[in-house]
Design a protein around this motif. Structure first.
Motif, PDB file in Angstrom:
ATOM      1  N   MET A  26      29.551 -23.031  -5.328  1.00 27.41           N
ATOM      2  CA  MET A  26      29.016 -22.598  -6.612  1.00 27.41           C
ATOM      3  C   MET A  26      28.834 -21.078  -6.576  1.00 27.41           C
ATOM      4  O   MET A  26      28.194 -20.540  -5.690  1.00 27.41           O
ATOM      5  N   SER A  27      29.423 -20.401  -7.535  1.00 30.46           N
ATOM      6  CA  SER A  27      29.307 -18.944  -7.634  1.00 30.46           C
ATOM      7  C   SER A  27      28.190 -18.579  -8.600  1.00 30.46           C
ATOM      8  O   SER A  27      27.907 -19.301  -9.541  1.00 30.46           O
ATOM      9  N   LYS A  28      27.617 -17.424  -8.367  1.00 28.05           N
ATOM     10  CA  LYS A  28      26.594 -16.915  -9.269  1.00 28.05           C
ATOM     11  C   LYS A  28      27.215 -15.860 -10.175  1.00 28.05           C
ATOM     12  O   LYS A  28      28.037 -15.063  -9.752  1.00 28.05           O
ATOM     13  N   LEU A  29      26.792 -15.876 -11.425  1.00 26.33           N
ATOM     14  CA  LEU A  29      27.272 -14.914 -12.405  1.00 26.33           C
ATOM     15  C   LEU A  29      26.063 -14.335 -13.118  1.00 26.33           C
ATOM     16  O   LEU A  29      25.183 -15.070 -13.562  1.00 26.33           O
ATOM     17  N   ILE A  30      26.027 -13.009 -13.206  1.00 27.53           N
ATOM     18  CA  ILE A  30      24.947 -12.324 -13.916  1.00 27.53           C
ATOM     19  C   ILE A  30      25.464 -11.892 -15.275  1.00 27.53           C
ATOM     20  O   ILE A  30      26.521 -11.260 -15.378  1.00 27.53           O
ATOM     21  N   LEU A  31      24.727 -12.248 -16.317  1.00 28.52           N
ATOM     22  CA  LEU A  31      25.014 -11.823 -17.685  1.00 28.52           C
ATOM     23  C   LEU A  31      24.016 -10.726 -18.011  1.00 28.52           C
ATOM     24  O   LEU A  31      22.810 -10.977 -18.088  1.00 28.52           O
ATOM     25  N   PHE A  32      24.496  -9.502 -18.147  1.00 30.34           N
ATOM     26  CA  PHE A  32      23.638  -8.344 -18.382  1.00 30.34           C
ATOM     27  C   PHE A  32      23.903  -7.800 -19.781  1.00 30.34           C
ATOM     28  O   PHE A  32      25.049  -7.577 -20.157  1.00 30.34           O
ATOM     29  N   ASN A  33      22.847  -7.563 -20.535  1.00 27.79           N
ATOM     30  CA  ASN A  33      22.955  -6.948 -21.853  1.00 27.79           C
ATOM     31  C   ASN A  33      22.770  -5.437 -21.665  1.00 27.79           C
ATOM     32  O   ASN A  33      21.665  -4.917 -21.691  1.00 27.79           O
ATOM     33  N   LYS A  34      23.884  -4.747 -21.443  1.00 31.94           N
ATOM     34  CA  LYS A  34      23.876  -3.327 -21.118  1.00 31.94           C
ATOM     35  C   LYS A  34      23.476  -2.486 -22.324  1.00 31.94           C
ATOM     36  O   LYS A  34      24.091  -2.565 -23.377  1.00 31.94           O
ATOM     37  N   PRO A  35      22.462  -1.648 -22.150  1.00 31.40           N
ATOM     38  CA  PRO A  35      22.087  -0.741 -23.231  1.00 31.40           C
ATOM     39  C   PRO A  35      23.081   0.417 -23.378  1.00 31.40           C
ATOM     40  O   PRO A  35      23.827   0.739 -22.449  1.00 31.40           O
ATOM     41  N   TYR A  36      23.050   1.056 -24.521  1.00 27.64           N
ATOM     42  CA  TYR A  36      23.812   2.269 -24.779  1.00 27.64           C
ATOM     43  C   TYR A  36      23.412   3.322 -23.738  1.00 27.64           C
ATOM     44  O   TYR A  36      22.248   3.452 -23.389  1.00 27.64           O
ATOM     45  N   GLY A  37      24.387   4.055 -23.227  1.00 27.84           N
ATOM     46  CA  GLY A  37      24.100   5.162 -22.312  1.00 27.84           C
ATOM     47  C   GLY A  37      24.050   4.791 -20.846  1.00 27.84           C
ATOM     48  O   GLY A  37      23.869   5.667 -19.997  1.00 27.84           O
ATOM     49  N   VAL A  38      24.196   3.528 -20.510  1.00 27.10           N
ATOM     50  CA  VAL A  38      24.150   3.084 -19.121  1.00 27.10           C
ATOM     51  C   VAL A  38      25.580   2.974 -18.591  1.00 27.10           C
ATOM     52  O   VAL A  38      26.449   2.391 -19.239  1.00 27.10           O
ATOM     53  N   LEU A  39      25.811   3.542 -17.403  1.00 30.67           N
ATOM     54  CA  LEU A  39      27.121   3.442 -16.768  1.00 30.67           C
ATOM     55  C   LEU A  39      27.330   2.040 -16.212  1.00 30.67           C
ATOM     56  O   LEU A  39      26.385   1.417 -15.729  1.00 30.67           O
ATOM     57  N   SER A  40      28.569   1.562 -16.223  1.00 30.55           N
ATOM     58  CA  SER A  40      28.894   0.227 -15.685  1.00 30.55           C
ATOM     59  C   SER A  40      29.194   0.296 -14.199  1.00 30.55           C
ATOM     60  O   SER A  40      30.173  -0.257 -13.709  1.00 30.55           O
ATOM     61  N   GLN A  41      28.347   1.011 -13.477  1.00 36.09           N
ATOM     62  CA  GLN A  41      28.458   1.143 -12.027  1.00 36.09           C
ATOM     63  C   GLN A  41      27.054   1.337 -11.476  1.00 36.09           C
ATOM     64  O   GLN A  41      26.120   1.618 -12.222  1.00 36.09           O
ATOM     65  N   PHE A  42      26.927   1.189 -10.148  1.00 34.56           N
ATOM     66  CA  PHE A  42      25.593   1.246  -9.550  1.00 34.56           C
ATOM     67  C   PHE A  42      25.153   2.648  -9.149  1.00 34.56           C
ATOM     68  O   PHE A  42      23.977   2.880  -8.903  1.00 34.56           O
ATOM     69  N   THR A  43      26.079   3.602  -9.040  1.00 32.91           N
ATOM     70  CA  THR A  43      25.716   4.973  -8.681  1.00 32.91           C
ATOM     71  C   THR A  43      26.404   5.945  -9.627  1.00 32.91           C
ATOM     72  O   THR A  43      27.400   5.613 -10.270  1.00 32.91           O
ATOM     73  N   ASP A  44      25.873   7.173  -9.642  1.00 30.21           N
ATOM     74  CA  ASP A  44      26.449   8.237 -10.454  1.00 30.21           C
ATOM     75  C   ASP A  44      26.523   9.487  -9.586  1.00 30.21           C
ATOM     76  O   ASP A  44      25.757  10.417  -9.757  1.00 30.21           O
TER      77      ASP A  44
END
Length: 183
Positions: free
Chosen positions: A1-19
């Motif tokens: 069984m795999s886990k899947l996260i459903l994220f409601n990304k706000p405006y202005g947030v990068l789709s990565q963990f670091t910048d």
């Protein structure tokens, strides 16, 4: 069984963990997601909002993100102006962009959806109306939805990815996430 996260990304947030590239850090997924070892399955532009899926399962990630699987993605798109049937028909046939013809999309006008406020708000012009369309595509060219609406003469003002395949934002508030098991 795999886990899947459903994220409601706000405006202005990068789709990565670091910048790392920017000297003044911008908001990233690490400001919202605390689950270790998960990665985005696809991308969502910084100036777009809505459903971003994350998983630690490489096969699931590929199935979601790879265009060969043709997983439908539905967007709620606020556009400048009020597209007529001719414009919507062009989206349904496929639109010619600089990098080629898009696949036919599903496109229909919708009433203004009941959504969270955007920060910063969309700029409104008193002399130019705006409206909403629901657009479903099965590919993922760079900034495709924005380029498609511009190509038919109705620039995108606000873009929200509502669903990817069977997964939707229906129960996920903005800036929040939920975790589900998938087979």
């Amino acid at each position: 069984m795999s886990k899947l996260i459903l994220f409601n990304k706000p405006y202005g947030v990068l789709s990565q963990f670091t910048d790392r590239k920017n000297p003044s850090p911008r908001a990233t997924l690490s400001d919202y997601i605390t689950v270790p070892n998960v990665y985005p399955a696809g991308r969502l532009d910084r100036d777009s909002e809505g459903l971003l899926l994350l998983t630690s399962d490489g096969r699931l990630q590929a199935r979601i993100a790879d265009p060969k699987f043709k997983m439908p993605k539905t967007y709620l798109v606020q556009v400048e102006g009020e597209p007529d049937d001719t414009a919507l028909s062009a989206l349904r046939r496929g639109v010619s962009l600089k990098d080629g013809l898009t696949r036919p999309a599903q496109a229909k006008p919708i009433a203004s959806p009941d959504l969270w406020p955007r920060d910063p708000p969309v700029r409104f012009r008193k002399t130019v109306p705006d409206s909403w369309i629901e657009l479903t595509i099965q590919e993922g060219k760079n900034r495709q939805v924005r380029r498609m609406t511009a190509a038919i003469g109705y620039p995108t003002l606000r873009l929200i990815r509502w669903s990817v395949g069977p997964w939707t934002l229906k129960e996920v508030p903005q800036g929040q996430w939920s975790e589900i098991d998938v087979g």
